[in-house]
Scaffold this motif. Structure first.
Motif, PDB file in Angstrom:
ATOM      1  N   ALA A   1      39.617  40.136  69.659  1.00 32.13           N
ATOM      2  CA  ALA A   1      39.599  38.909  70.464  1.00 32.13           C
ATOM      3  C   ALA A   1      39.770  37.705  69.535  1.00 32.13           C
ATOM      4  CB  ALA A   1      38.287  38.807  71.215  1.00 32.13           C
ATOM      5  N   GLY A   2      40.657  36.819  69.875  1.00 29.67           N
ATOM      6  CA  GLY A   2      40.853  35.626  69.077  1.00 29.67           C
ATOM      7  C   GLY A   2      41.825  35.814  67.921  1.00 29.67           C
ATOM      8  N   ALA A   3      42.314  36.998  67.709  1.00 29.20           N
ATOM      9  CA  ALA A   3      43.266  37.223  66.618  1.00 29.20           C
ATOM     10  C   ALA A   3      44.640  36.691  67.014  1.00 29.20           C
ATOM     11  CB  ALA A   3      43.349  38.715  66.342  1.00 29.20           C
ATOM     12  N   PRO A   4      45.408  36.156  66.057  1.00 30.72           N
ATOM     13  CA  PRO A   4      46.722  35.612  66.405  1.00 30.72           C
ATOM     14  C   PRO A   4      47.678  36.700  66.881  1.00 30.72           C
ATOM     15  CG  PRO A   4      46.091  35.031  64.152  1.00 30.72           C
ATOM     16  CD  PRO A   4      45.106  36.028  64.641  1.00 30.72           C
ATOM     17  N   LEU A   5      48.497  36.366  67.835  1.00 29.33           N
ATOM     18  CA  LEU A   5      49.501  37.311  68.327  1.00 29.33           C
ATOM     19  C   LEU A   5      50.845  36.930  67.720  1.00 29.33           C
ATOM     20  CD1 LEU A   5      48.533  37.525  72.050  1.00 29.33           C
ATOM     21  CD2 LEU A   5      48.698  39.457  70.513  1.00 29.33           C
ATOM     22  N   PRO A   6      51.684  37.878  67.439  1.00 32.25           N
ATOM     23  CA  PRO A   6      52.930  37.562  66.755  1.00 32.25           C
ATOM     24  C   PRO A   6      53.885  36.690  67.570  1.00 32.25           C
ATOM     25  CG  PRO A   6      52.841  39.884  67.364  1.00 32.25           C
ATOM     26  CD  PRO A   6      51.498  39.323  67.624  1.00 32.25           C
TER      27      PRO A   6
ATOM     28  N   LEU B   1      53.273  34.762  70.602  1.00 27.25           N
ATOM     29  CA  LEU B   1      52.774  33.834  71.626  1.00 27.25           C
ATOM     30  C   LEU B   1      53.080  32.384  71.214  1.00 27.25           C
ATOM     31  CD1 LEU B   1      51.433  34.312  74.289  1.00 27.25           C
ATOM     32  CD2 LEU B   1      49.233  33.961  73.221  1.00 27.25           C
ATOM     33  N   ASP B   2      53.859  31.731  72.044  1.00 27.97           N
ATOM     34  CA  ASP B   2      54.368  30.390  71.730  1.00 27.97           C
ATOM     35  C   ASP B   2      53.271  29.333  71.872  1.00 27.97           C
ATOM     36  OD1 ASP B   2      55.709  28.003  71.631  1.00 27.97           O
ATOM     37  OD2 ASP B   2      57.433  28.725  72.792  1.00 27.97           O
ATOM     38  N   GLU B   3      52.951  28.685  70.770  1.00 29.81           N
ATOM     39  CA  GLU B   3      51.870  27.703  70.774  1.00 29.81           C
ATOM     40  C   GLU B   3      52.230  26.444  71.583  1.00 29.81           C
ATOM     41  OE1 GLU B   3      49.859  25.762  67.124  1.00 29.81           O
ATOM     42  OE2 GLU B   3      49.183  27.835  67.258  1.00 29.81           O
TER      43      GLU B   3
ATOM     44  N   HIS C   1      51.184  27.159  74.937  1.00 30.16           N
ATOM     45  CA  HIS C   1      49.826  27.683  75.080  1.00 30.16           C
ATOM     46  C   HIS C   1      48.846  26.648  75.652  1.00 30.16           C
ATOM     47  CE1 HIS C   1      46.775  30.623  74.613  1.00 30.16           C
ATOM     48  NE2 HIS C   1      46.076  29.901  73.762  1.00 30.16           N
TER      49      HIS C   1
ATOM     50  N   LEU D   1      49.689  41.567  76.372  1.00 35.29           N
ATOM     51  CA  LEU D   1      48.357  41.523  75.757  1.00 35.29           C
ATOM     52  C   LEU D   1      47.310  42.127  76.691  1.00 35.29           C
ATOM     53  CD1 LEU D   1      46.302  40.533  73.629  1.00 35.29           C
ATOM     54  CD2 LEU D   1      46.251  38.362  74.822  1.00 35.29           C
TER      55      LEU D   1
END
Lengths: 203, 105
Positions: free
Chosen positions: B4-9, B11-13, B16, B97
Motif C-alpha cells: 500500500a502506498g508504493a509507487p506504480l510504474p 500511474l499518471d501523476e 492523479h 491495481l
C-alpha cells in the motif's frame, strides 16, 4: 510522473470517476432531449403554417390550429424543461442559435413564396401577425432553456410584428422585411464576431 | 505494486489529483466545457480550477481557448487526443491495481 496509491484509494477514485460520468452523461442527454423537443415544436409549427396557407383555411381555423399546436406541443415541453435545472453547455447554446436562425429564415422564405396565382401567401392582416408572433414565441420558449439572448430576440420579433399592425399595408410589408431581414443580419453578425473575437486574458 | 502506498510504474501523476481527474472526466464526456460549467460541476474556486487547467494544459491534455462574449471574457477548455488516451490509460491502470489486489473493481 508516477503517483503512490493503494488499492482502496484506487477503488475510491474509480467510483468517483464513474459517479461523475453518470451525472454528466445525464446532463448531455437532458440537453439533447430539450433540443429535440424544440426542433419538434418548430417543425410542427412550420407544418401548421404550411397547412393553413396551402389549403387556404379560414383565419378562424388558422387561429385555432395554431393555438392547438401551441398547447399540445409547447406546454408539456415547458413543464419538462423547467423541471430540469441543469445548465446547458456552450455547444447547446450554439445549436439553439442555429435553430433560431433556421426558424427566422424559414419564416422569411414563407413570406416570399408566391401561391398558384402569383400572389404572396401572407397578405391577410391576421396571418401577417400570426407568423412573426408564433416565431417570436418559439424564440422566447427557446430562451427558457438557452438564456436571455433568445428571449430578447423573440420579444423583438413580436414587438416588430405588433408595431407593423398599426402601419399602412405597404409600409408594414417594407417594415417587416427590413425588421426581420435586419434581425437575421444582426444575428449572423453577432455569431461571426463571436467566432473571431481575440483571446481574453482572464477567465 | 502490492504494498500500500508504493509507487506504480504507469500511474499518471497529472491525472492523479482529484480535481484534475474530475476536469478530465467531464471533458472526455463533453469534448469541451466552459469555465463556469466546470466550476459548478466540480465545486471548485476560480483560482483552483484555473491552476488545475493550467497543469493539464502544460501536460498537453487540454487546450484552452479564451474569447469574449460581448465584454465578458470566456474560457473554453477542450480535451486533446493525448488527454483522452492518458485518461483511459489512467483508469485502466487503476482497474489493474484493484485486480492485482484481488478485489473486484
Amino acid at each position: 510522473m508516477n503517483a503512490p496509491i493503494d488499492p482502496l484509494e484506487a477503488k475510491g477514485t474509480l467510483e468517483y470517476v464513474r459517479d461523475l460520468m453518470q451525472r454528466t452523461r445525464t446532463t448531455v442527454e437532458d440537453s439533447w432531449r430539450a433540443l429535440v423537443r424544440i426542433g419538434l415544436w418548430q417543425f410542427l409549427g412550420l407544418i401548421g403554417i404550411f397547412v393553413i396557407v396551402r389549403w387556404d383555411l379560414d383565419p378562424k381555423y388558422a387561429n385555432w390550429t395554431w393555438h392547438a399546436l401551441f398547447v399540445v406541443t409547447v406546454l408539456p415541453g415547458i413543464l419538462l424543461g423547467r423541471s430540469r435545472r441543469k445548465p446547458p453547455t456552450d455547444l447547446d447554446r450554439r445549436r439553439s442559435i442555429a435553430l433560431l436562425v433556421f426558424v427566422l429564415v424559414a419564416g422569411a422564405v414563407l413570406f416570399l413564396i408566391p401561391d398558384d396565382e402569383g400572389a404572396m401567401w401572407f397578405t391577410g392582416d391576421g396571418l401577417l401577425l400570426y407568423v412573426p408572433v408564433f416565431v417570436g414565441c418559439l424564440c422566447i420558449l427557446d430562451g427558457l432553456f438557452f438564456g436571455k439572448t433568445a428571449i430578447a430576440l423573440g420579444a423583438w420579433v413580436i414587438g416588430a410584428a405588433v408595431a407593423g399592425r398599426f402601419m399602412p399595408l405597404e409600409v408594414r410589408l417594407l417594415w417587416m422585411a427590413f425588421a426581420f431581414g435586419g434581425t437575421l443580419t444582426a444575428v449572423g453578425f453577432v455569431l461571426r464576431r463571436r467566432l473571431r473575437t481575440p483571446e481574453a486574458t482572464t477567465s | 505494486v502490492t504494498d500500500a502506498g508504493a509507487p506504480l510504474p504507469n500511474l499518471d501523476e497529472t491525472l492523479h489529483a482529484r480535481a484534475r481527474l474530475g476536469i478530465m472526466t467531464l471533458l472526455v464526456q463533453w469534448g469541451k466545457g466552459d469555465f463556469p460549467t466546470l466550476k459548478k460541476f466540480l465545486d471548485l474556486t476560480d483560482g483552483n480550477l484555473g491552476a488545475h487547467i493550467r497543469v493539464l494544459d502544460e501536460a498537453g491534455y487540454v487546450t484552452v481557448d479564451k474569447t469574449f462574449a460581448g465584454r465578458k471574457p470566456k474560457t473554453t477548455v477542450k480535451v486533446t487526443a493525448a488527454g483522452r488516451k492518458a485518461f483511459q490509460a489512467y483508469l485502466a491502470e487503476l482497474q489493474r491495481l484493484i485486480e492485482l489486489a484481488g478485489d473486484k473493481p
